[in-house]
Design a protein around this motif. Structure first.
Motif, PDB file in Angstrom:
ATOM      1  N   ASP B  76      -7.873 -88.069   5.098  1.00 29.81           N
ATOM      2  CA  ASP B  76      -6.998 -87.299   4.216  1.00 29.81           C
ATOM      3  C   ASP B  76      -7.855 -86.615   3.160  1.00 29.81           C
ATOM      4  OD1 ASP B  76      -5.126 -86.202   2.591  1.00 29.81           O
ATOM      5  OD2 ASP B  76      -3.872 -88.001   2.418  1.00 29.81           O
ATOM      6  N   LEU B  77      -8.077 -85.320   3.367  1.00 32.64           N
ATOM      7  CA  LEU B  77      -8.919 -84.572   2.427  1.00 32.64           C
ATOM      8  C   LEU B  77      -8.120 -84.003   1.265  1.00 32.64           C
ATOM      9  CD1 LEU B  77     -11.097 -82.571   4.980  1.00 32.64           C
ATOM     10  CD2 LEU B  77     -11.723 -84.624   3.727  1.00 32.64           C
ATOM     11  N   SER B  78      -6.798 -84.175   1.303  1.00 31.53           N
ATOM     12  CA  SER B  78      -5.975 -83.526   0.279  1.00 31.53           C
ATOM     13  C   SER B  78      -5.798 -84.384  -0.969  1.00 31.53           C
ATOM     14  CB  SER B  78      -4.604 -83.188   0.857  1.00 31.53           C
ATOM     15  OG  SER B  78      -3.864 -84.374   1.077  1.00 31.53           O
ATOM     16  N   ILE B  79      -6.343 -85.604  -0.973  1.00 29.21           N
ATOM     17  CA  ILE B  79      -6.032 -86.497  -2.090  1.00 29.21           C
ATOM     18  C   ILE B  79      -6.698 -86.065  -3.398  1.00 29.21           C
ATOM     19  CG2 ILE B  79      -5.422 -88.565  -0.782  1.00 29.21           C
ATOM     20  CD1 ILE B  79      -8.299 -89.499  -1.010  1.00 29.21           C
ATOM     21  N   GLY B  80      -7.858 -85.425  -3.315  1.00 27.31           N
ATOM     22  CA  GLY B  80      -8.562 -85.029  -4.542  1.00 27.31           C
ATOM     23  C   GLY B  80      -7.855 -83.903  -5.278  1.00 27.31           C
ATOM     24  N   THR B  81      -7.656 -82.778  -4.570  1.00 29.62           N
ATOM     25  CA  THR B  81      -6.951 -81.671  -5.210  1.00 29.62           C
ATOM     26  C   THR B  81      -5.490 -82.045  -5.428  1.00 29.62           C
ATOM     27  OG1 THR B  81      -6.581 -80.725  -3.037  1.00 29.62           O
ATOM     28  CG2 THR B  81      -8.435 -79.852  -4.281  1.00 29.62           C
ATOM     29  N   GLY B  82      -4.959 -82.912  -4.542  1.00 28.09           N
ATOM     30  CA  GLY B  82      -3.595 -83.392  -4.710  1.00 28.09           C
ATOM     31  C   GLY B  82      -3.447 -84.120  -6.030  1.00 28.09           C
ATOM     32  N   LEU B  83      -4.389 -85.007  -6.317  1.00 29.98           N
ATOM     33  CA  LEU B  83      -4.372 -85.761  -7.577  1.00 29.98           C
ATOM     34  C   LEU B  83      -4.210 -84.809  -8.768  1.00 29.98           C
ATOM     35  CD1 LEU B  83      -6.963 -88.493  -8.561  1.00 29.98           C
ATOM     36  CD2 LEU B  83      -6.375 -86.699 -10.130  1.00 29.98           C
ATOM     37  N   ILE B  84      -5.039 -83.759  -8.789  1.00 26.55           N
ATOM     38  CA  ILE B  84      -4.979 -82.815  -9.916  1.00 26.55           C
ATOM     39  C   ILE B  84      -3.638 -82.093  -9.919  1.00 26.55           C
ATOM     40  CG2 ILE B  84      -5.996 -80.665 -10.815  1.00 26.55           C
ATOM     41  CD1 ILE B  84      -7.694 -83.135 -11.360  1.00 26.55           C
ATOM     42  N   CYS B  85      -3.154 -81.738  -8.734  1.00 27.23           N
ATOM     43  CA  CYS B  85      -1.873 -81.034  -8.636  1.00 27.23           C
ATOM     44  C   CYS B  85      -0.732 -81.905  -9.181  1.00 27.23           C
ATOM     45  CB  CYS B  85      -1.618 -80.662  -7.178  1.00 27.23           C
ATOM     46  SG  CYS B  85      -0.015 -79.941  -6.870  1.00 27.23           S
ATOM     47  N   TYR B  86      -0.694 -83.185  -8.782  1.00 24.30           N
ATOM     48  CA  TYR B  86       0.386 -84.068  -9.234  1.00 24.30           C
ATOM     49  C   TYR B  86       0.293 -84.282 -10.745  1.00 24.30           C
ATOM     50  CZ  TYR B  86      -0.296 -85.071  -4.269  1.00 24.30           C
ATOM     51  OH  TYR B  86      -0.516 -84.946  -2.921  1.00 24.30           O
ATOM     52  N   SER B  87      -0.943 -84.416 -11.213  1.00 26.61           N
ATOM     53  CA  SER B  87      -1.148 -84.647 -12.631  1.00 26.61           C
ATOM     54  C   SER B  87      -0.726 -83.417 -13.445  1.00 26.61           C
ATOM     55  CB  SER B  87      -2.618 -84.976 -12.876  1.00 26.61           C
ATOM     56  OG  SER B  87      -2.851 -85.134 -14.236  1.00 26.61           O
ATOM     57  N   LEU B  88      -1.069 -82.242 -12.944  1.00 26.98           N
ATOM     58  CA  LEU B  88      -0.677 -81.007 -13.634  1.00 26.98           C
ATOM     59  C   LEU B  88       0.841 -80.855 -13.635  1.00 26.98           C
ATOM     60  CD1 LEU B  88      -3.333 -78.479 -12.266  1.00 26.98           C
ATOM     61  CD2 LEU B  88      -3.082 -79.218 -14.630  1.00 26.98           C
ATOM     62  N   THR B  89       1.467 -81.190 -12.487  1.00 28.72           N
ATOM     63  CA  THR B  89       2.917 -81.062 -12.391  1.00 28.72           C
ATOM     64  C   THR B  89       3.607 -81.990 -13.389  1.00 28.72           C
ATOM     65  OG1 THR B  89       2.606 -80.683 -10.042  1.00 28.72           O
ATOM     66  CG2 THR B  89       4.844 -81.113 -10.770  1.00 28.72           C
ATOM     67  N   GLY B  90       3.206 -83.271 -13.368  1.00 31.14           N
ATOM     68  CA  GLY B  90       3.792 -84.224 -14.304  1.00 31.14           C
ATOM     69  C   GLY B  90       3.542 -83.798 -15.738  1.00 31.14           C
ATOM     70  N   GLY B  91       2.307 -83.427 -16.029  1.00 35.39           N
ATOM     71  CA  GLY B  91       1.934 -83.029 -17.388  1.00 35.39           C
ATOM     72  C   GLY B  91       2.692 -81.798 -17.841  1.00 35.39           C
ATOM     73  N   PHE B  92       2.874 -80.849 -16.921  1.00 35.41           N
ATOM     74  CA  PHE B  92       3.612 -79.624 -17.244  1.00 35.41           C
ATOM     75  C   PHE B  92       5.051 -79.967 -17.646  1.00 35.41           C
ATOM     76  CE2 PHE B  92       6.534 -76.294 -15.803  1.00 35.41           C
ATOM     77  CZ  PHE B  92       6.071 -75.216 -16.536  1.00 35.41           C
ATOM     78  N   LEU B  93       5.673 -80.849 -16.854  1.00 30.06           N
ATOM     79  CA  LEU B  93       7.065 -81.211 -17.135  1.00 30.06           C
ATOM     80  C   LEU B  93       7.172 -81.950 -18.476  1.00 30.06           C
ATOM     81  CD1 LEU B  93       8.131 -82.335 -13.557  1.00 30.06           C
ATOM     82  CD2 LEU B  93       8.828 -80.263 -14.765  1.00 30.06           C
ATOM     83  N   ILE B  94       6.171 -82.784 -18.762  1.00 28.76           N
ATOM     84  CA  ILE B  94       6.219 -83.563 -20.000  1.00 28.76           C
ATOM     85  C   ILE B  94       5.924 -82.674 -21.208  1.00 28.76           C
ATOM     86  CG2 ILE B  94       5.101 -85.424 -21.294  1.00 28.76           C
ATOM     87  CD1 ILE B  94       4.502 -86.679 -18.452  1.00 28.76           C
ATOM     88  N   VAL B  95       4.830 -81.919 -21.104  1.00 21.54           N
ATOM     89  CA  VAL B  95       4.365 -81.174 -22.278  1.00 21.54           C
ATOM     90  C   VAL B  95       5.147 -79.880 -22.478  1.00 21.54           C
ATOM     91  CG1 VAL B  95       2.357 -80.062 -23.321  1.00 21.54           C
ATOM     92  CG2 VAL B  95       2.074 -82.171 -22.030  1.00 21.54           C
TER      93      VAL B  95
END
Lengths: 389, 333
Positions: B76-95
């Motif tokens: 699964d090569l998508s976990i690295g960029t995925g991590l940043i994507c999920y973090s940005l999504t969560g952070g965007f919704l929060i901030v």
């Protein structure tokens, strides 16, 4: 089985190539970074823009089109504020537009073409892409509409189409950090019985903006220390050691500047490099030359707790750029201060230069300033608008 | 922790040899700690240990998850960029959108499950090679992350501000001493997932798919479902890693993340997961991750320029893959 092993190895190597392709990108998010900066510690002097000569203030009924890279980020909102402020001051009309995201290159080209069709007296452009606008610039030139680039230049623009470029002088911006950090450390350096260390974390040693800032800081420290009769040695990353004004001799130096560059431009690796320097007993100051490096220093400090604003008891750290993390650290006294780029002044200068051109004056490129800010001046009217999140 | 399992080759010497490899890797970890401590006095400090742990959580969590697709013989090569994507999504919704932190975290996890599901469907139902399928989602998540964040870095609530409670999940300060709580969660999750791998259908069939997919299909098992589940687990743990990353580091920068997956995959392979599938343990992956984390943190402390860390990590990885290949050869004999 062997096939599968081979496939996996291929995967890893291909992905590594992919990674290499993406490397060094972390400087781009917020075009903030590619942007502007430098000024000496005097943020109070409102006119970060090249002095408001009286000669410019004859705006009259000029009409300018201003196109920013995107319209949503606070960095660009600060630039637009600057544009509007100066337009009001000079009595000119401006129309600001910009795409939704900096990646919407085609949208921006459309906006530029529309702007040209409106036949303004001049266009201020922060181009999203260095190549995409070339045809439009030719059209603007054919129609006799002057274009001024701000934030980022367009090196391959048709000759004569871009009248001036307004962008940051990164070398001077780095020096600004040194000019403000050094006086705070001066007493400690003077009273030190053994050599002291100032660390610098740069996220890489390749881009113009980062290397200029890093070298600007080192060279200014060398200059200031020499004036005090102190010898300086620069150690660490080869690029910075070999390109600074004088690398000195570590054995006889009073001040050692240690430059660290991580293998990749991630906060975590910046933090590890910062930890190594912050852990040394003789370290008195630190400089992180962009948001990632500055936050790396702060991340390292999470576990070390050595940063503060009192040189007697703590290490003083200077950062670069704004963002809520760095601003928070400066407010809470973890970080001594930082240099921010000046989107506000860039916006102001753009309108000023456009007005000058319309008045028939000759103009040249304008390096914009970086501002030093710390807990004492963060709320100043001249600083606060530049402290984007 | 988890037992190593090779359903088709139930031969004791293999099992002991595999256990042996995990043991050797553990020795390597201890050896590295002793070596770096001996060379650098600063490395011995408690704060350094805290930093190593802090910076290891997200890699460890990704490694736990990616162990499953690796054992199926995929990746699964998508976990690295995925991590940043999920973090940005969560952070965007929060901030930006003012969501409560728990809701932002939940959305990050949901998105990670969706991407995991997409990977699973592409691999299991559409029959795309795992490498290609997850390379595509790697690109997709990187693009999505930039779109969600408008290409700007996003900082989840910083320490001391309202909503920063989630940072205490991973580290608390008691009487001025910092306690690496996150490490406990990592150990707990390793135990849970080791149980899942060795004692539940999902885990057993994951191993079966990696050992001999055809035989598994012929025995009437719904291979497609269990194959998808391996990728969902990998996605979910990338989501958990995103939360750990957001809690430890301040700003999440869009466009980053490529390369994180290699550290997790590298850790898993060093820890004994077979590069060709069918073999591996969650505990081994965790130990392998610490080899990588120790090299990353330790080498700067002994004054090596940072690029050496990548070279040395690469060499260690080659060593681990060679051990795996040699093991396979012996098995065939």
């Amino acid at each position: 089985m062997k096939k599968k092993v081979l496939t996996t190895l291929l995967c890893v190597s291909l992905a590594a190539t992919l990674l290499a392709g993406c490397g060094g990108k972390s400087d781009t998010p917020a075009s903030a970074d590619t942007a502007p900066a430098t000024e000496d510690a005097a943020p109070a002097t409102e006119d970060a823009a090249p002095a408001t000569d009286a000669s410019v203030a004859t705006g009259g009924d000029y009409k300018f089109e201003i196109i920013v890279k995107s319209y949503q980020s606070s960095y660009w909102q600060a630039a637009v504020t600057g544009v509007n402020q100066k337009a009001e001051e000079l009595g000119v009309t401006v129309n600001c537009t910009g795409p939704n995201a900096e990646s919407d290159i085609a949208d921006q080209v459309n906006m530029l073409n529309n702007a040209i069709n409106n036949q303004p007296n001049g266009i201020g452009l922060a181009a999203c892409d260095q190549e995409a606008c070339l045809d439009s610039l030719q059209t603007a030139m054919d129609k006799g509409i002057p274009v001024v680039c701000f934030d980022s230049g367009i090196p391959s623009a048709p000759e004569g189409s871009v009248y001036a470029t307004i962008a940051t002088d990164n070398y001077a911006a780095g020096a600004t950090a040194a000019e403000n950090l050094y006086p705070a450390l001066k007493d400690k350096i003077a009273s030190a019985t053994a050599p002291v260390r100032i660390g610098e974390v740069n996220q890489e040693a390749t881009s113009e903006s980062i290397t200029s800032r890093g070298l600007g800081f080192i060279d200014k420290i060398i200059e200031l220390a020499k004036a005090d009769g102190k010898a300086v040695a620069v150690i660490g990353n080869e690029y910075y050691v070999n390109n600074c004004s004088e690398k000195g001799d570590e054995a006889s130096a009073d001040i050692i500047i240690e430059v660290a560059v991580p293998a990749q431009t991630t906060v975590e690796l910046c933090a590890t490099e910062a930890s190594v320097i912050l852990n040394k007993a003789d370290t008195i100051g630190m400089f992180g030359s962009n948001q990632v490096a500055a936050e790396g220093i702060l991340t390292a400090n999470e576990n070390l707790d050595v940063l503060g604003t009192d040189p007697a008891t703590s290490i003083l750290a200077a950062g670069f750029d704004a963002g809520s993390v760095i601003k928070g650290a400066i407010t809470s006294g973890k970080m001594f201060g930082a240099v921010t780029q000046s989107p506000l002044a860039m916006g102001q200068t753009t309108v000023e230069v456009l007005t000058k051109i319309a008045n028939g004056e000759s103009v040249s490129d304008v390096p914009t300033q970086g501002y030093w800010y710390d807990s004492t001046n963060m709320k100043d009217a001249s600083i606060a608008p530049n402290l984007y999140d | 922790m988890s037992k190593n399992s090779v359903p088709n080759t139930q031969n004791k010497s293999v099992i002991s040899r595999l256990g042996g490899q995990k043991f050797i890797v553990l020795l390597v970890v201890v050896g590295l700690i002793i070596f770096f401590s001996a060379v650098s006095p600063d490395f011995r400090k408690y704060s350094t240990a805290m930093s190593i742990l802090d910076y290891s959580y997200y890699i460890a969590l990704m490694a736990i998850g990616v162990t499953f697709p690796l054992i199926t013989g995929g990746v699964d090569l998508s976990i690295g960029t995925g991590l940043i994507c999920y973090s940005l999504t969560g952070g965007f919704l929060i901030v930006q959108k003012g969501w409560p932190v728990w809701a932002g975290m939940l959305m990050a996890l949901l998105l990670s499950i969706v991407i995991g599901l997409l990977n699973g469907v592409l691999v299991s139902i559409m029959n795309l090679p795992p490498f290609l399928a997850t390379l595509c989602t790697c690109m997709i998540t990187r693009g999505l992350g930039s779109i969600f964040s408008n290409r700007l870095g996003i900082s989840w609530p910083t320490s001391g501000t309202p909503g920063s409670w989630f940072r205490n999940i991973f580290k608390i300060t008691v009487n001025g001493t910092k306690i690496p709580l996150g490490f406990l969660w990592v150990l707990l999750l390793v135990a849970v997932m080791a149980f899942v791998l060795n004692h539940t259908k999902i885990g057993r069939y994951t191993i079966a798919i990696g050992s001999n997919k055809e035989a598994t299909i012929l025995s009437g098992i719904n291979v497609k479902f269990y194959h998808i589940m391996a990728y969902v687990i990998s996605g979910l743990f990338a989501g958990l890693a995103a939360i750990a990353y957001s809690a430890v580091f301040s700003t999440v920068q869009p466009g980053t993340g490529a390369g994180f997956e290699l550290e997790a995959i590298g850790g898993a392979i060093i820890g004994g997961v077979s590069a060709s599938g069918g073999v591996g343990s969650v505990g081994g992956s965790l130990i392998g991750v610490f080899v990588i984390c120790l090299l990353k943190t330790g080498l700067p402390y002994i004054g090596l320029q940072a690029n050496w860390q990548q070279i040395i990590t690469g060499l260690v990885l080659i060593g681990a893959v060679l051990v795996d290949i040699m093991k396979k050869k012996k098995e065939k004999i």
